[in-house]
Design a protein around this motif. Sequence first.
Motif, PDB file in Angstrom:
ATOM      1  N   GLY A 278      -0.720   9.868  10.248  1.00  0.00           N
ATOM      2  CA  GLY A 278       0.053  10.983  10.784  1.00  0.00           C
ATOM      3  C   GLY A 278       1.481  10.596  11.113  1.00  0.00           C
ATOM      4  O   GLY A 278       2.000  10.940  12.180  1.00  0.00           O
ATOM      5  N   LEU A 279       2.116   9.896  10.202  1.00  0.00           N
ATOM      6  CA  LEU A 279       3.439   9.328  10.459  1.00  0.00           C
ATOM      7  C   LEU A 279       4.456  10.349  10.992  1.00  0.00           C
ATOM      8  O   LEU A 279       5.154  10.059  11.977  1.00  0.00           O
ATOM      9  CB  LEU A 279       3.953   8.667   9.187  1.00  0.00           C
ATOM     10  N   PRO A 280       4.586  11.550  10.397  1.00  0.00           N
ATOM     11  CA  PRO A 280       5.549  12.513  10.950  1.00  0.00           C
ATOM     12  C   PRO A 280       5.227  12.905  12.389  1.00  0.00           C
ATOM     13  O   PRO A 280       6.140  13.056  13.218  1.00  0.00           O
ATOM     14  CB  PRO A 280       5.440  13.717  10.006  1.00  0.00           C
ATOM     15  N   LEU A 281       3.948  13.045  12.706  1.00  0.00           N
ATOM     16  CA  LEU A 281       3.560  13.396  14.073  1.00  0.00           C
ATOM     17  C   LEU A 281       3.774  12.215  15.016  1.00  0.00           C
ATOM     18  O   LEU A 281       4.130  12.399  16.185  1.00  0.00           O
ATOM     19  CB  LEU A 281       2.092  13.831  14.105  1.00  0.00           C
ATOM     20  N   MET A 282       3.562  11.023  14.506  1.00  0.00           N
ATOM     21  CA  MET A 282       3.797   9.830  15.315  1.00  0.00           C
ATOM     22  C   MET A 282       5.264   9.741  15.721  1.00  0.00           C
ATOM     23  O   MET A 282       5.601   9.525  16.899  1.00  0.00           O
ATOM     24  CB  MET A 282       3.381   8.590  14.518  1.00  0.00           C
ATOM     25  N   LEU A 283       6.143   9.900  14.735  1.00  0.00           N
ATOM     26  CA  LEU A 283       7.577   9.810  15.016  1.00  0.00           C
ATOM     27  C   LEU A 283       8.024  10.909  15.981  1.00  0.00           C
ATOM     28  O   LEU A 283       8.821  10.661  16.900  1.00  0.00           O
ATOM     29  CB  LEU A 283       8.358   9.898  13.704  1.00  0.00           C
ATOM     30  N   HIS A 284       7.507  12.112  15.789  1.00  0.00           N
ATOM     31  CA  HIS A 284       7.872  13.203  16.705  1.00  0.00           C
ATOM     32  C   HIS A 284       7.313  12.944  18.103  1.00  0.00           C
ATOM     33  O   HIS A 284       8.018  13.158  19.099  1.00  0.00           O
ATOM     34  CB  HIS A 284       7.349  14.542  16.177  1.00  0.00           C
ATOM     35  N   GLY A 285       6.078  12.465  18.164  1.00  0.00           N
ATOM     36  CA  GLY A 285       5.480  12.164  19.465  1.00  0.00           C
ATOM     37  C   GLY A 285       6.252  11.096  20.215  1.00  0.00           C
ATOM     38  O   GLY A 285       6.376  11.158  21.456  1.00  0.00           O
ATOM     39  N   MET A 286       6.796  10.110  19.496  1.00  0.00           N
ATOM     40  CA  MET A 286       7.609   9.077  20.138  1.00  0.00           C
ATOM     41  C   MET A 286       8.819   9.691  20.823  1.00  0.00           C
ATOM     42  O   MET A 286       9.153   9.359  21.968  1.00  0.00           O
ATOM     43  CB  MET A 286       8.036   8.040  19.094  1.00  0.00           C
ATOM     44  N   GLN A 287       9.478  10.634  20.125  1.00  0.00           N
ATOM     45  CA  GLN A 287      10.649  11.283  20.702  1.00  0.00           C
ATOM     46  C   GLN A 287      10.277  12.153  21.894  1.00  0.00           C
ATOM     47  O   GLN A 287      11.003  12.194  22.903  1.00  0.00           O
ATOM     48  CB  GLN A 287      11.358  12.123  19.630  1.00  0.00           C
ATOM     49  N   VAL A 288       9.143  12.841  21.796  1.00  0.00           N
ATOM     50  CA  VAL A 288       8.683  13.675  22.912  1.00  0.00           C
ATOM     51  C   VAL A 288       8.421  12.816  24.149  1.00  0.00           C
ATOM     52  O   VAL A 288       8.838  13.152  25.262  1.00  0.00           O
ATOM     53  CB  VAL A 288       7.417  14.459  22.523  1.00  0.00           C
ATOM     54  N   ALA A 289       7.738  11.695  23.955  1.00  0.00           N
ATOM     55  CA  ALA A 289       7.420  10.820  25.081  1.00  0.00           C
ATOM     56  C   ALA A 289       8.692  10.319  25.761  1.00  0.00           C
ATOM     57  O   ALA A 289       8.806  10.342  26.997  1.00  0.00           O
ATOM     58  CB  ALA A 289       6.566   9.647  24.599  1.00  0.00           C
ATOM     59  N   LEU A 290       9.659   9.887  24.965  1.00  0.00           N
ATOM     60  CA  LEU A 290      10.903   9.373  25.543  1.00  0.00           C
ATOM     61  C   LEU A 290      11.689  10.480  26.240  1.00  0.00           C
ATOM     62  O   LEU A 290      12.307  10.252  27.294  1.00  0.00           O
ATOM     63  CB  LEU A 290      11.746   8.720  24.450  1.00  0.00           C
ATOM     64  N   SER A 291      11.640  11.690  25.684  1.00  0.00           N
ATOM     65  CA  SER A 291      12.367  12.806  26.312  1.00  0.00           C
ATOM     66  C   SER A 291      11.768  13.184  27.659  1.00  0.00           C
ATOM     67  O   SER A 291      12.460  13.771  28.499  1.00  0.00           O
ATOM     68  CB  SER A 291      12.368  14.025  25.379  1.00  0.00           C
ATOM     69  N   ARG A 292      10.491  12.836  27.849  1.00  0.00           N
ATOM     70  CA  ARG A 292       9.829  13.115  29.126  1.00  0.00           C
ATOM     71  C   ARG A 292       9.994  11.974  30.126  1.00  0.00           C
ATOM     72  O   ARG A 292       9.404  12.006  31.202  1.00  0.00           O
ATOM     73  CB  ARG A 292       8.343  13.375  28.876  1.00  0.00           C
ATOM     74  N   GLY A 293      10.756  10.963  29.763  1.00  0.00           N
ATOM     75  CA  GLY A 293      10.967   9.859  30.691  1.00  0.00           C
ATOM     76  C   GLY A 293       9.919   8.776  30.621  1.00  0.00           C
ATOM     77  O   GLY A 293       9.904   7.863  31.458  1.00  0.00           O
ATOM     78  N   ALA A 294       9.037   8.834  29.641  1.00  0.00           N
ATOM     79  CA  ALA A 294       8.029   7.786  29.486  1.00  0.00           C
ATOM     80  C   ALA A 294       8.661   6.561  28.837  1.00  0.00           C
ATOM     81  O   ALA A 294       9.706   6.639  28.174  1.00  0.00           O
ATOM     82  CB  ALA A 294       6.867   8.285  28.640  1.00  0.00           C
ATOM     83  N   GLN A 295       8.024   5.418  29.014  1.00  0.00           N
ATOM     84  CA  GLN A 295       8.350   4.231  28.245  1.00  0.00           C
ATOM     85  C   GLN A 295       7.403   4.158  27.055  1.00  0.00           C
ATOM     86  O   GLN A 295       6.299   4.710  27.084  1.00  0.00           O
ATOM     87  CB  GLN A 295       8.243   2.991  29.121  1.00  0.00           C
ATOM     88  N   LEU A 296       7.834   3.465  26.007  1.00  0.00           N
ATOM     89  CA  LEU A 296       7.105   3.495  24.741  1.00  0.00           C
ATOM     90  C   LEU A 296       7.021   2.096  24.154  1.00  0.00           C
ATOM     91  O   LEU A 296       8.019   1.371  24.107  1.00  0.00           O
ATOM     92  CB  LEU A 296       7.835   4.421  23.756  1.00  0.00           C
TER      93      LEU A 296
END
Length: 455
Positions: A278-296
């Motif tokens: 699910g590479l496209p979803l993975m990349l989008h999820g990474m951006q969502v997590a960072l936008s919420r202030g999470a560390q990745l």
Amino acid sequence: AIDRLRRLTSFPVLWDGEEITTHAWCGVVEGLPVYLLEAEQPAAFFWRGQFYGEADDCERYMFFSRAALEFLLVMDRQPDVLHLHDWQSALVAPLLQHEYRARGLTRPRSLLTIHNIAFQGWMSPDMLAKAGLQPEALAQPHLMLDDSRLGFWHGRHDVSLMRGGVVFADKVTTVSPTYAQEVYKPEFGFGMQAVLGRHSHKFSGVLNGIDQHMWSPSDDPLLPPWGHYSANDTRGKAVCKAALLGELGMPHTDPATAEGGVGRPLVVIISRLTQQKGLPLMLHGMQVALSRGAQLIVLGSASEPEVAKQFEALQAAYHGGPDARIILRYDEGLAHRIYAAGDVILIPSFFEPCGLTQLIALRYGTIPVVNATGGLADTVRDVSNESVPEVERNGFVFYGREHADVEGALHRALDAYQHGQQWWREQLVPRAMRQDWSWSRSAHTYLDIYRSIMQ
């Protein structure tokens, strides 16, 4: 490590009209006897420095299948069941049927387990002759010919080693019940739908398991010794998180000093970096997590050059910063520490035959956010799913392949972490850790299958 390794015997294996001297070795691994086969030079089939990715992979594994059956004849062994795995050993089933029963292997029955139907061992039909089989007899659509796709040679179809296993094995399994249903659909079956349909009477799904001694946060030697923890006392998980962030040069926010008493959530990904995952979803999820202030933290490897280049760019962009680390290598020790440190693990696979990542994550109390496919659907139950007992609710599930699908599930997970910290820490994490995803249950199912084909 292999203990007490010694050469057992040597014997000829007929391959492509010539005899190749093959050595059989025996040893002990974790208390169990193992046997290993070594083809002499010039074949050097398994002295390549890698298991897969060679131009002659199909030849190498066809030779292995034939050598394994020759070994049984030489040693006068008649096992009850030969358990074959994926296309690499699938040719044992047609070889057994077309040659080796007549040569004396009358007792063994065969079971093929499909781990990933996307890889089937395709090759030109005339290659079967190298293993002593008749291409004109087996290159038929109801047998081994794959007429669902264009072959490697213009105007011809290929044969598939996996098809041969499905057709000639006594039973066929795959690695989760849901995947066993999905593979009848074109988007999941990769051309095998028709042949599986013809053999559906002998096909079923059995969920994989994990080694709970190897994956055990209470005594994992790859974790900080002061960071061990269990479902009854999860305090060590916070210790592991702080230690990993320090190891990777990322800041750690102590919940005791953070606003609202909640530190930054740590979202992790441990995965092969491929389209299947699910590479496209993975990349989008990474951006969502960072936008919420999470560390990745991402740990993975990419075999496709374009994907590797994309993640190398991300690796460089985040290097030295406070928010993310992209680690592009296989590192088992680091994987253990990431499983222990993470709060949320993202697994947005487009298809997933079983998946061990979510099972290991649950064992370590790292809550999965998953796409409802294959084994992910069989093992992760959404925390809001009132149709299952609360004790089985262990993650956040989404359905689909759109950005909005993974985004919604991640938002729910991060909201729950940030606004329901006591519930997360005292109920959800211990609940996930107590679930049994060991091999015990599946082993009994396989024993029942073995007995059924011996009758």
